[in-house]
Design an enzyme around this catalytic site. Structure first.
Site, PDB file in Angstrom:
ATOM      1  N   SER A 138       6.398   4.133  -4.965  1.00 65.54           N
ATOM      2  CA  SER A 138       7.726   3.516  -4.954  1.00 65.54           C
ATOM      3  C   SER A 138       7.576   2.048  -5.318  1.00 65.54           C
ATOM      4  CB  SER A 138       8.381   3.640  -3.572  1.00 65.54           C
ATOM      5  OG  SER A 138       9.541   2.831  -3.472  1.00 65.54           O
ATOM      6  N   TYR A 151       7.327   2.696   5.544  1.00 68.68           N
ATOM      7  CA  TYR A 151       7.557   3.340   4.245  1.00 68.68           C
ATOM      8  C   TYR A 151       6.875   2.553   3.137  1.00 68.68           C
ATOM      9  CZ  TYR A 151       9.958   5.171   0.128  1.00 68.68           C
ATOM     10  OH  TYR A 151      10.239   5.718  -1.100  1.00 68.68           O
TER      11      TYR A 151
END
Length: 249
Positions: A138, A151
């Site tokens: 990401s 995350y």
């Protein structure tokens, strides 16, 4: 590596029950691929398989459970070599550090990071020589951003893992890293802020399928966001940290 032929590829998509994974299934189905779809939610997978215009098998799997992946590996070995394995499975739970649920944080690590390792281990004996393994990082992994917390840390770890696998498996497996920006899914719908460059899952799938057919190691989009964050990552901490501090406010 030459551009890959899209016809009759056998592709295993993990995290295919919704979001980008489901959109990828549609994109590859339209190219005539043979698909194996995996996720924890078997009902959603079956619903998707029923409407896809291609040969599709459903193999439920939990990437955080090594036994689950071992069972899937045994099932897939009977289907023949795979051309691609694309892992889009992920968990996300934004929030400031003092309010994070430790159990949820551990689950995010297990799914996003440890699960990526498990997928890589499972995929190696299934892929044909020169087949492709794509792990999903990401842009959140480029730099530690406020409320990204676990995350962001796991996605930085996935990028590191993909980099090491790219070198370790050179000549045997074509390892790729997928680094999406903001995509409108059930995960990003948890965000309480304006998301720059927000894309639909369908547009994200188009970017991924296009770039996975090219030679670059990293698939990243939209570039107006990813290039800005890459610049942030390249700055020395004395410049980058004051910029990220502003995001807290």
């Amino acid at each position: 590596m030459p551009d890959r032929r899209p016809d009759k590829e056998r592709i295993w998509i993990i995290g295919a029950s919704d979001g980008i994974g489901a959109a990828l299934a549609w994109a590859y189905a339209r190219r005539g691929a043979q698909l194996i779809l995996s996720a924890r939610n078997e009902d959603r997978l079956e619903d998707l398989a029923a409407v896809l215009p291609c040969e599709t098998a459903v193999v439920p799997v939990d990437v955080a459970d090594r036994l689950s992946l071992s069972q899937a590996q045994a099932t897939l070995q009977a289907m023949g070599p795979l051309d691609r394995v694309i892992n889009m499975a992920a968990l996300y739970d934004p929030g400031q550090v003092e309010v994070l649920d430790p159990a949820k944080a551990a689950q995010i690590v297990n799914v996003n990071l440890t699960g990526s390792l498990y997928v890589a281990q499972t995929a190696l004996p299934l892929l044909r020589q020169g087949g492709q393994l794509a792990l999903c990082g990401s842009v959140a992994g480029y730099f530690g951003l406020p409320q990204g917390q676990i995350y962001s840390a796991t996605k930085a770890g996935v990028a590191n893992l993909a980099e090491s696998l790219r070198a370790e498996l050179a000549g045997r497996v074509d390892v790729r890293l997928i680094s999406p920006g903001f995509v409108d899914t059930r995960l990003t719908q948890k965000n309480a802020f304006a998301m720059p460059g927000l894309m639909t899952p369908e547009d994200a799938a188009e970017a991924i399928t296009y770039q996975l057919d090219r030679n670059r190691f990293e698939v990243h989009f939209p570039r107006r966001l990813t290039l800005a964050l890459k610049l942030l990552r390249a700055l020395p901490y004395r410049l980058a940290l004051p910029l990220t501090k502003r995001l807290v406010r």
